[in-house]
Design an enzyme around this catalytic site. Structure first.
Site, PDB file in Angstrom:
ATOM      1  CE1 TYR A 163      13.146  18.367  54.250  1.00 32.35           C
ATOM      2  CE2 TYR A 163      12.535  18.432  52.144  1.00 32.35           C
ATOM      3  CZ  TYR A 163      12.965  17.838  53.071  1.00 32.35           C
ATOM      4  OH  TYR A 163      13.572  16.370  53.226  1.00 32.35           O
ATOM      5  CB  THR A 198      12.623   6.858  56.202  1.00 34.94           C
ATOM      6  OG1 THR A 198      11.977   8.046  56.236  1.00 34.94           O
ATOM      7  CG2 THR A 198      13.449   6.812  54.894  1.00 34.94           C
TER       8      THR A 198
HETATM    9  P1  NAD Z   1      14.596   9.588  59.696  1.00 33.16           P
HETATM   10  O1  NAD Z   1      13.515  10.441  60.472  1.00 33.16           O
HETATM   11  O2  NAD Z   1      14.422   8.434  59.477  1.00 33.16           O
HETATM   12  O3  NAD Z   1      16.263   9.882  60.121  1.00 33.16           O
HETATM   13  C1  NAD Z   1      16.574  11.292  60.269  1.00 33.16           C
HETATM   14  C2  NAD Z   1      17.631  11.049  61.245  1.00 33.16           C
HETATM   15  O4  NAD Z   1      18.060  12.413  61.683  1.00 33.16           O
HETATM   16  C3  NAD Z   1      17.031  10.883  62.772  1.00 33.16           C
HETATM   17  O5  NAD Z   1      17.708   9.740  63.244  1.00 33.16           O
HETATM   18  C4  NAD Z   1      17.024  12.085  63.573  1.00 33.16           C
HETATM   19  O6  NAD Z   1      17.030  11.786  65.041  1.00 33.16           O
HETATM   20  C5  NAD Z   1      18.050  12.744  63.204  1.00 33.16           C
HETATM   21  N1  NAD Z   1      18.285  14.171  63.370  1.00 33.16           N
HETATM   22  C6  NAD Z   1      17.301  15.153  63.196  1.00 33.16           C
HETATM   23  N2  NAD Z   1      17.572  16.410  63.560  1.00 33.16           N
HETATM   24  C7  NAD Z   1      18.874  16.231  63.901  1.00 33.16           C
HETATM   25  C8  NAD Z   1      19.900  16.995  64.721  1.00 33.16           C
HETATM   26  N3  NAD Z   1      19.501  18.423  64.845  1.00 33.16           N
HETATM   27  N4  NAD Z   1      21.114  16.694  64.873  1.00 33.16           N
HETATM   28  C9  NAD Z   1      21.472  15.346  64.680  1.00 33.16           C
HETATM   29  N5  NAD Z   1      20.571  14.545  64.395  1.00 33.16           N
HETATM   30  C10 NAD Z   1      19.332  14.699  63.719  1.00 33.16           C
HETATM   31  O7  NAD Z   1      14.299  10.691  58.112  1.00 33.16           O
HETATM   32  P2  NAD Z   1      14.916   9.697  56.754  1.00 33.16           P
HETATM   33  O8  NAD Z   1      13.824   9.832  55.635  1.00 33.16           O
HETATM   34  O9  NAD Z   1      16.115   8.795  57.061  1.00 33.16           O
HETATM   35  O10 NAD Z   1      15.941  11.239  56.453  1.00 33.16           O
HETATM   36  C11 NAD Z   1      17.215  11.241  56.266  1.00 33.16           C
HETATM   37  C12 NAD Z   1      17.585  12.564  55.466  1.00 33.16           C
HETATM   38  O11 NAD Z   1      16.945  12.147  53.985  1.00 33.16           O
HETATM   39  C13 NAD Z   1      16.900  13.808  55.485  1.00 33.16           C
HETATM   40  O12 NAD Z   1      17.896  14.815  55.396  1.00 33.16           O
HETATM   41  C14 NAD Z   1      15.654  14.090  54.851  1.00 33.16           C
HETATM   42  O13 NAD Z   1      15.548  15.482  54.635  1.00 33.16           O
HETATM   43  C15 NAD Z   1      16.232  13.391  53.627  1.00 33.16           C
HETATM   44  N6  NAD Z   1      15.135  13.180  52.669  1.00 33.16           N
HETATM   45  C16 NAD Z   1      14.433  11.966  52.940  1.00 33.16           C
HETATM   46  C17 NAD Z   1      13.270  11.710  52.070  1.00 33.16           C
HETATM   47  C18 NAD Z   1      12.103  10.673  52.622  1.00 33.16           C
HETATM   48  O14 NAD Z   1      11.342  10.514  51.869  1.00 33.16           O
HETATM   49  N7  NAD Z   1      12.342   9.882  53.654  1.00 33.16           N
HETATM   50  C19 NAD Z   1      13.175  12.361  51.133  1.00 33.16           C
HETATM   51  C20 NAD Z   1      14.038  13.344  50.568  1.00 33.16           C
HETATM   52  C21 NAD Z   1      15.027  13.750  51.550  1.00 33.16           C
END
Ligand code: NAD
Length: 258
Positions: A163, A198
């Site tokens: 990651y 989230t």
């Molecule tokens: P989430 O799980 O709510 O949303 C992620 C979405 O991505 C989901 O709808 C999932 O179906 C979709 N997805 C996953 N793999 C996929 C693929 N191969 N093709 C198409 N769609 C795909 O998570 P989130 O927290 O909203 O995360 C969104 C982004 O933010 C991610 O890149 C995550 O790494 C990043 N992020 C999140 C956090 C956190 O604390 N939530 C922190 C840092 C970064």
């Protein structure tokens, strides 16, 4: 001095067309709502068909859904083709789809399949999507791309080698693409969310021990919201950030400050 704001249209994305990968949930869904509220037409692009169709249906006629698996280049090309077919152009792309990393028992025993999966979803997927999006944006005279990085784009954490490598890669790729696409009138930026509530983090945040550990890492002493990340995404996507390209804007409550 403030004359530049005279006559400003409050709808920053009026007549613009956007695609949001991972738009069916969390940060991507918040960005989708924000873009729609400010006048854009938005294609939710997600691997989760049920959720994507449901959310697009709720959000009205200016929102649609396309299934994508960002790990596959041809799927990203199809996604952009569908946007062009449905809305006629592409101005804004939010490359936000991502997956968390399953913690390996140890660095040495991290399964290669887990490494490949996290790198392909979180890093290669951003490249495949940007490649297809840039082609459409160049043809349309320019655009704006915002990628979702992480605090893991600038610092490491224990037990997350794939990651951390993928998210550092997103920061580097954002800079490289910003330079390569400048001549096409395309800006490329990224956001670096900290701990955001989230569906990805909800279970962990419900565990008092894990939640306390997360909050101890965050000077703001609370998790952020998807809307707080979306507001920075929208700023970077908009003409308000017209002289900003290649940047990684942290939205982390100060997590990376110490
Ligand atoms: P989430 O799980 O709510 O949303 C992620 C979405 O991505 C989901 O709808 C999932 O179906 C979709 N997805 C996953 N793999 C996929 C693929 N191969 N093709 C198409 N769609 C795909 O998570 P989130 O927290 O909203 O995360 C969104 C982004 O933010 C991610 O890149 C995550 O790494 C990043 N992020 C999140 C956090 C956190 O604390 N939530 C922190 C840092 C970064």
């Amino acid at each position: 001095m403030w004359g530049c704001f005279n006559g400003r249209d409050d709808l920053r994305f009026k007549d613009k067309v956007a695609v949001v990968t991972g738009g069916a949930s969390g940060i991507g869904l918040a960005a989708t709502r924000g873009l729609l509220a400010e006048g854009a037409k938005v294609m939710i692009a997600d691997a989760d068909v049920e959720r994507g169709e449901h959310e697009a249906g709720e959000l009205g006629a200016l929102c649609d859904f396309v299934r994508v698996d960002v790990r596959r280049p041809e799927s990203c090309a199809d996604m952009v083709a569908r946007v062009l077919e449905r809305f006629g152009r592409l101005d804004i792309a939010i490359n936000n789809a991502g997956i968390p990393a399953p913690p390996p028992p140890s660095f040495e025993t991290l399964p290669v399949e887990d490494w490949d999966n996290v790198i392909s979803a979180n890093l290669s997927g951003v490249f495949y999507a940007m490649r297809a999006e840039a082609k459409a944006m160049r043809a349309g005279g320019g655009g704006s791309i915002v990628n979702t990085g992480s605090v893991a784009s600038v610092v490491a954490n224990v037990g997350m080698p794939a990651y951390v490598a993928a998210k550092h890669g997103v920061a580097g790729l954002t800079k490289a693409a910003a330079l390569d696409l400048l001549d096409a009138g395309i800006r490329v930026n990224a956001v670096g969310p900290g701990i955001i509530e989230t569906p990805m983090t909800r279970d962990a945040l419900r565990d008092p021990e894990i939640a306390a550990g997360y909050l101890a890492m965050t000077p703001a002493a609370r998790p952020g919201t998807a809307d707080e990340v979306a507001r920075t995404i929208l700023f970077l996507a908009s003409d308000d950030a017209s002289f900003t390209t290649g940047t990684l804007a942290m939205v982390d409550g100060g997590l990376t400050l110490r």
